[in-house]
Design a protein around this motif. Structure first.
Motif, short mmCIF file in Angstrom:
data_model
loop_
_atom_site.label_atom_id
_atom_site.label_comp_id
_atom_site.label_asym_id
_atom_site.label_seq_id
_atom_site.Cartn_x
_atom_site.Cartn_y
_atom_site.Cartn_z
N PRO A 1 24.52 40.47 24.28
CA PRO A 1 25.52 41.26 23.62
C PRO A 1 26.74 41.05 24.53
CG PRO A 1 23.88 42.50 24.72
CD PRO A 1 23.39 41.30 24.97
N ALA A 2 27.98 41.29 23.80
CA ALA A 2 29.38 41.06 23.95
C ALA A 2 29.94 42.36 24.49
CB ALA A 2 29.97 40.03 23.27
N ARG A 3 29.23 43.27 24.91
CA ARG A 3 29.98 44.59 25.16
C ARG A 3 31.03 44.55 25.91
NH1 ARG A 3 24.28 45.69 26.49
NH2 ARG A 3 23.38 46.49 24.57
N ALA A 4 31.17 43.95 27.23
CA ALA A 4 32.47 43.89 27.92
C ALA A 4 33.48 43.38 26.98
CB ALA A 4 31.99 43.24 29.35
N SER A 5 33.21 42.18 26.37
CA SER A 5 34.28 41.62 25.80
C SER A 5 34.92 42.24 24.63
CB SER A 5 33.67 40.35 25.25
OG SER A 5 33.05 39.35 26.19
N ALA A 6 33.71 43.17 23.95
CA ALA A 6 34.39 43.99 23.01
C ALA A 6 35.34 45.01 23.19
CB ALA A 6 33.09 44.55 22.05
N ILE B 1 45.48 39.65 27.76
CA ILE B 1 44.08 40.38 28.16
C ILE B 1 43.21 39.84 26.88
CG2 ILE B 1 42.43 42.51 28.00
CD1 ILE B 1 44.56 43.76 29.45
N GLY B 2 43.79 39.77 25.81
CA GLY B 2 42.99 39.16 24.46
C GLY B 2 42.79 37.63 24.77
N ASP C 1 57.51 45.94 25.49
CA ASP C 1 57.55 44.26 25.76
C ASP C 1 56.27 43.94 26.73
OD1 ASP C 1 59.73 44.14 24.20
OD2 ASP C 1 61.01 43.80 25.76
N VAL C 2 56.11 44.75 27.71
CA VAL C 2 55.15 44.89 28.85
C VAL C 2 53.60 44.98 28.18
CG1 VAL C 2 54.20 45.58 30.96
CG2 VAL C 2 56.56 45.57 30.70
N ALA C 3 53.70 46.10 27.15
CA ALA C 3 52.51 46.44 26.52
C ALA C 3 52.01 45.13 25.42
CB ALA C 3 52.62 47.69 25.81
N LEU C 4 53.04 44.51 24.99
CA LEU C 4 52.76 43.46 24.00
C LEU C 4 52.15 42.21 24.91
CD1 LEU C 4 52.80 42.16 21.16
CD2 LEU C 4 55.22 41.15 21.91
N ILE C 5 52.80 41.88 25.88
CA ILE C 5 52.21 40.54 26.95
C ILE C 5 51.03 40.87 27.49
CG2 ILE C 5 53.27 39.42 28.82
CD1 ILE C 5 54.61 38.80 26.07
N LEU C 6 50.78 42.31 27.93
CA LEU C 6 49.35 42.55 28.57
C LEU C 6 48.51 42.31 27.40
CD1 LEU C 6 50.30 45.46 31.07
CD2 LEU C 6 49.26 43.27 31.57
N GLY C 7 48.91 42.96 26.10
CA GLY C 7 47.60 43.00 25.33
C GLY C 7 47.58 41.35 24.93
N LEU C 8 48.42 40.68 24.52
CA LEU C 8 47.98 39.27 24.46
C LEU C 8 47.44 38.33 25.46
CD1 LEU C 8 51.52 38.19 22.72
CD2 LEU C 8 49.15 38.78 21.51
N LEU D 1 40.90 47.09 24.01
CA LEU D 1 41.97 47.22 24.79
C LEU D 1 43.27 46.48 24.38
CD1 LEU D 1 43.12 48.84 27.47
CD2 LEU D 1 42.46 46.99 28.85
N ALA D 2 43.23 45.21 24.41
CA ALA D 2 44.14 44.38 23.81
C ALA D 2 44.75 44.77 22.71
CB ALA D 2 43.47 42.89 23.94
N PHE D 3 43.72 45.11 21.53
CA PHE D 3 44.51 45.23 20.35
C PHE D 3 45.18 46.65 20.51
CE2 PHE D 3 43.78 47.73 16.25
CZ PHE D 3 44.30 46.92 15.48
#
Length: 73
Positions: A30-35, A13-14, A4-11, A40-42
């Motif tokens: 270039p959007a390197r940091a964003s990529a 961060i995304g 549950d925590v991983a799901l919420i953190l991923g959402l 990470l979120a995915f």
């Protein structure tokens, strides 16, 4: 880590990486940091979906979000 925590953190961060992507695209750089944050979120969302038996339904996400917030605050 709890799925549950991983799901919420991923959402979260995304969601926070979307303005960074738009900023990089508008400045034509270039959007390197964003990529990396999207990866990470995915990864966090994928981890949550794989480790939770039965997975998540779309209508469960708000309940999970507030359950995680209630657990830590």
């Amino acid at each position: 880590m709890d799925p549950d925590v991983a799901l919420i953190l991923g959402l979260v961060i995304g969601g926070f990486s979307i303005p960074s992507i738009l900023s990089a695209m508008s400045d034509r750089r270039p959007a390197r940091a964003s990529a990396l944050t999207i990866l990470l979120a995915f990864g966090l969302v994928l981890y949550a979906l794989v480790t939770k038996s039965g997975g998540y339904q779309l209508d469960q996400i708000p309940d999970v979000f507030f359950a995680v917030l209630g657990r830590y605050f």
